[in-house]
Design a protein around this motif. Structure first.
Motif, PDB file in Angstrom:
ATOM      1  N   ARG A  58      15.186  90.988   5.966  1.00 15.23           N
ATOM      2  CA  ARG A  58      15.436  89.553   5.756  1.00 15.23           C
ATOM      3  C   ARG A  58      16.097  89.312   4.398  1.00 15.23           C
ATOM      4  O   ARG A  58      17.022  88.518   4.277  1.00 15.23           O
ATOM      5  CB  ARG A  58      14.141  88.774   5.880  1.00 15.23           C
ATOM      6  N   LYS A  59      15.580  90.011   3.382  1.00 13.03           N
ATOM      7  CA  LYS A  59      16.133  89.850   2.027  1.00 13.03           C
ATOM      8  C   LYS A  59      17.624  90.171   2.000  1.00 13.03           C
ATOM      9  O   LYS A  59      18.407  89.467   1.363  1.00 13.03           O
ATOM     10  CB  LYS A  59      15.378  90.763   1.064  1.00 13.03           C
ATOM     11  N   TYR A  60      18.021  91.223   2.696  1.00 14.25           N
ATOM     12  CA  TYR A  60      19.417  91.645   2.690  1.00 14.25           C
ATOM     13  C   TYR A  60      20.187  91.164   3.919  1.00 14.25           C
ATOM     14  O   TYR A  60      21.287  91.628   4.185  1.00 14.25           O
ATOM     15  CB  TYR A  60      19.500  93.166   2.522  1.00 14.25           C
ATOM     16  N   ARG A  61      19.587  90.224   4.651  1.00 14.17           N
ATOM     17  CA  ARG A  61      20.229  89.521   5.765  1.00 14.17           C
ATOM     18  C   ARG A  61      20.774  90.442   6.847  1.00 14.17           C
ATOM     19  O   ARG A  61      21.907  90.264   7.316  1.00 14.17           O
ATOM     20  CB  ARG A  61      21.344  88.618   5.242  1.00 14.17           C
ATOM     21  N   LEU A  62      19.966  91.410   7.230  1.00 14.51           N
ATOM     22  CA  LEU A  62      20.368  92.246   8.366  1.00 14.51           C
ATOM     23  C   LEU A  62      20.298  91.410   9.637  1.00 14.51           C
ATOM     24  O   LEU A  62      19.421  90.546   9.771  1.00 14.51           O
ATOM     25  CB  LEU A  62      19.439  93.460   8.498  1.00 14.51           C
ATOM     26  N   PRO A  63      21.193  91.630  10.574  1.00  8.83           N
ATOM     27  CA  PRO A  63      21.186  90.854  11.821  1.00  8.83           C
ATOM     28  C   PRO A  63      19.874  91.016  12.589  1.00  8.83           C
ATOM     29  O   PRO A  63      19.200  92.045  12.489  1.00  8.83           O
ATOM     30  CB  PRO A  63      22.351  91.452  12.622  1.00  8.83           C
ATOM     31  N   ARG A  64      19.538  90.008  13.378  1.00  8.52           N
ATOM     32  CA  ARG A  64      18.297  90.034  14.172  1.00  8.52           C
ATOM     33  C   ARG A  64      18.237  91.245  15.100  1.00  8.52           C
ATOM     34  O   ARG A  64      17.170  91.792  15.343  1.00  8.52           O
ATOM     35  CB  ARG A  64      18.158  88.751  14.987  1.00  8.52           C
ATOM     36  N   GLN A  65      19.397  91.646  15.632  1.00  4.37           N
ATOM     37  CA  GLN A  65      19.398  92.810  16.535  1.00  4.37           C
ATOM     38  C   GLN A  65      18.922  94.066  15.806  1.00  4.37           C
ATOM     39  O   GLN A  65      18.256  94.913  16.396  1.00  4.37           O
ATOM     40  CB  GLN A  65      20.811  93.088  17.092  1.00  4.37           C
ATOM     41  N   ILE A  66      19.240  94.202  14.529  1.00  6.09           N
ATOM     42  CA  ILE A  66      18.798  95.357  13.748  1.00  6.09           C
ATOM     43  C   ILE A  66      17.333  95.182  13.358  1.00  6.09           C
ATOM     44  O   ILE A  66      16.555  96.143  13.381  1.00  6.09           O
ATOM     45  CB  ILE A  66      19.686  95.556  12.500  1.00  6.09           C
ATOM     46  N   GLN A  67      16.926  93.964  13.041  1.00  3.11           N
ATOM     47  CA  GLN A  67      15.516  93.705  12.730  1.00  3.11           C
ATOM     48  C   GLN A  67      14.620  94.071  13.912  1.00  3.11           C
ATOM     49  O   GLN A  67      13.492  94.531  13.726  1.00  3.11           O
ATOM     50  CB  GLN A  67      15.311  92.239  12.351  1.00  3.11           C
ATOM     51  N   ALA A  68      15.123  93.907  15.132  1.00  8.82           N
ATOM     52  CA  ALA A  68      14.329  94.244  16.320  1.00  8.82           C
ATOM     53  C   ALA A  68      13.962  95.723  16.325  1.00  8.82           C
ATOM     54  O   ALA A  68      12.853  96.093  16.733  1.00  8.82           O
ATOM     55  CB  ALA A  68      15.099  93.884  17.597  1.00  8.82           C
ATOM     56  N   PHE A  69      14.846  96.593  15.858  1.00  9.17           N
ATOM     57  CA  PHE A  69      14.539  98.025  15.807  1.00  9.17           C
ATOM     58  C   PHE A  69      13.404  98.308  14.825  1.00  9.17           C
ATOM     59  O   PHE A  69      12.550  99.150  15.077  1.00  9.17           O
ATOM     60  CB  PHE A  69      15.785  98.835  15.417  1.00  9.17           C
ATOM     61  N   ILE A  70      13.403  97.589  13.706  1.00  8.15           N
ATOM     62  CA  ILE A  70      12.338  97.760  12.710  1.00  8.15           C
ATOM     63  C   ILE A  70      11.015  97.280  13.298  1.00  8.15           C
ATOM     64  O   ILE A  70       9.986  97.961  13.204  1.00  8.15           O
ATOM     65  CB  ILE A  70      12.685  96.980  11.419  1.00  8.15           C
ATOM     66  N   ARG A  71      11.032  96.109  13.926  1.00 11.08           N
ATOM     67  CA  ARG A  71       9.825  95.464  14.444  1.00 11.08           C
ATOM     68  C   ARG A  71       9.230  96.200  15.646  1.00 11.08           C
ATOM     69  O   ARG A  71       8.012  96.299  15.782  1.00 11.08           O
ATOM     70  CB  ARG A  71      10.174  94.023  14.843  1.00 11.08           C
ATOM     71  N   GLU A  72      10.092  96.735  16.522  1.00 11.24           N
ATOM     72  CA  GLU A  72       9.635  97.225  17.829  1.00 11.24           C
ATOM     73  C   GLU A  72       9.510  98.739  17.953  1.00 11.24           C
ATOM     74  O   GLU A  72       9.007  99.222  18.964  1.00 11.24           O
ATOM     75  CB  GLU A  72      10.604  96.727  18.920  1.00 11.24           C
ATOM     76  N   HIS A  73       9.922  99.513  16.946  1.00  7.09           N
ATOM     77  CA  HIS A  73      10.019 100.961  17.171  1.00  7.09           C
ATOM     78  C   HIS A  73       8.678 101.676  17.331  1.00  7.09           C
ATOM     79  O   HIS A  73       8.640 102.802  17.818  1.00  7.09           O
ATOM     80  CB  HIS A  73      10.903 101.638  16.117  1.00  7.09           C
ATOM     81  N   HIS A  74       7.575 101.031  16.950  1.00  8.17           N
ATOM     82  CA  HIS A  74       6.249 101.596  17.238  1.00  8.17           C
ATOM     83  C   HIS A  74       5.504 100.758  18.280  1.00  8.17           C
ATOM     84  O   HIS A  74       4.402 101.129  18.683  1.00  8.17           O
ATOM     85  CB  HIS A  74       5.396 101.688  15.972  1.00  8.17           C
ATOM     86  N   GLY A  75       6.096  99.649  18.669  1.00 11.37           N
ATOM     87  CA  GLY A  75       5.448  98.787  19.652  1.00 11.37           C
ATOM     88  C   GLY A  75       4.048  98.405  19.206  1.00 11.37           C
ATOM     89  O   GLY A  75       3.843  97.986  18.064  1.00 11.37           O
ATOM     90  N   THR A  76       3.095  98.565  20.117  1.00 10.36           N
ATOM     91  CA  THR A  76       1.679  98.280  19.806  1.00 10.36           C
ATOM     92  C   THR A  76       0.852  99.563  19.898  1.00 10.36           C
ATOM     93  O   THR A  76      -0.329  99.523  20.220  1.00 10.36           O
ATOM     94  CB  THR A  76       1.127  97.210  20.769  1.00 10.36           C
ATOM     95  N   GLN A  77       1.506 100.692  19.602  1.00  8.37           N
ATOM     96  CA  GLN A  77       0.820 101.984  19.661  1.00  8.37           C
ATOM     97  C   GLN A  77      -0.182 102.131  18.512  1.00  8.37           C
ATOM     98  O   GLN A  77      -0.140 101.387  17.538  1.00  8.37           O
ATOM     99  CB  GLN A  77       1.846 103.122  19.578  1.00  8.37           C
ATOM    100  N   LEU A  78      -1.027 103.144  18.640  1.00  8.65           N
ATOM    101  CA  LEU A  78      -1.995 103.474  17.591  1.00  8.65           C
ATOM    102  C   LEU A  78      -1.383 104.462  16.608  1.00  8.65           C
ATOM    103  O   LEU A  78      -0.541 105.279  16.992  1.00  8.65           O
ATOM    104  CB  LEU A  78      -3.243 104.126  18.198  1.00  8.65           C
ATOM    105  N   THR A  79      -1.854 104.419  15.370  1.00  5.82           N
ATOM    106  CA  THR A  79      -1.563 105.506  14.436  1.00  5.82           C
ATOM    107  C   THR A  79      -2.551 106.607  14.817  1.00  5.82           C
ATOM    108  O   THR A  79      -3.687 106.635  14.366  1.00  5.82           O
ATOM    109  CB  THR A  79      -1.761 105.074  12.975  1.00  5.82           C
ATOM    110  N   ARG A  80      -2.115 107.458  15.691  1.00  6.13           N
ATOM    111  CA  ARG A  80      -3.001 108.404  16.382  1.00  6.13           C
ATOM    112  C   ARG A  80      -3.769 109.329  15.445  1.00  6.13           C
ATOM    113  O   ARG A  80      -4.966 109.525  15.597  1.00  6.13           O
ATOM    114  CB  ARG A  80      -2.201 109.217  17.403  1.00  6.13           C
TER     115      ARG A  80
END
Length: 197
Positions: A78-100
């Motif tokens: 957000r600070k460096y204004r990355l597009p929402r499509q790129i933010q989705a990769f940051i937000r979703e790449h672990h989904g709701t998995q556990l830190t096993r």
């Protein structure tokens, strides 16, 4: 190095199933940017001679630190204004998995009684992947880490490790919002085997 390897892996799979290869490459390069806030807490950044930073931490604190790379990454995006499509990769790449790893340590500390451990303390905030591209990143990230840890001896073992990672994501509902088909997933396995071999 990790992000480049994951980008290459995900891009090859994206090409195989006709997903957006450029989007996934850029998303993969940025997906772990939040780790820069605390780099030595992540195994790929630890020198071989260094003691693991997690060894002397309670599993809950260790998990909190690991999970923190997602909101830290979103803050930087957000600070460096990355597009929402790129933010989705940051937000979703672990989904709701556990830190096993941390979860297993907590269960061991509880004498093997899972009912004494709050799974939510070890769960990424999500959401689950919402596109084929963010799902491919999740799978590539998981497969790269698991293959690096397990070091399979031959192609059959490699294929087994990759399938186990993908099956775990399916079992835990991580791919339900992505539109990936069983045929896509078979192609992803083939692409990952070819790339990781």
């Amino acid at each position: 190095q990790h992000s480049l390897q994951v980008a290459n892996l995900a891009e090859q799979a994206a090409e195989r199933i006709q997903a957006d290869t450029l989007l996934i490459r850029v998303g993969a390069l940025f997906h772990d940017v939040g780790k820069s806030a605390n780099p030595l807490f992540f195994v790929e950044n630890q020198p071989a001679s260094q003691i693991d930073s997690h060894d002397n931490l309670a599993p809950e604190i260790s998990a909190e630190t690991i999970i923190r790379h997602v909101p830290d990454g979103l803050g930087l995006a957000r600070k460096y204004r990355l597009p929402r499509q790129i933010q989705a990769f940051i937000r979703e790449h672990h989904g709701t998995q556990l830190t096993r790893y941390q979860y297993v340590r907590a269960v061991e500390a509880a004498g093997g009684d899972e009912s004494k451990v709050d799974k939510n303390q070890f769960r990424y905030p999500g959401p689950r992947p919402q596109s084929r591209e963010t799902a491919l990143l999740m799978l590539a990230d998981g497969c790269e880490a698991r293959v690096r840890a397990d070091r399979p001896k031959d192609e059959d073992e490699l294929r087994t490790v990759i399938r186990a990672v993908i099956d775990d994501c399916i079992k835990n509902g991580q791919l339900e919002d992505t539109g990936l088909t069983l045929k896509d997933l078979q192609d992803v396995v083939s692409a990952f085997v070819a790339s990781l071999r």
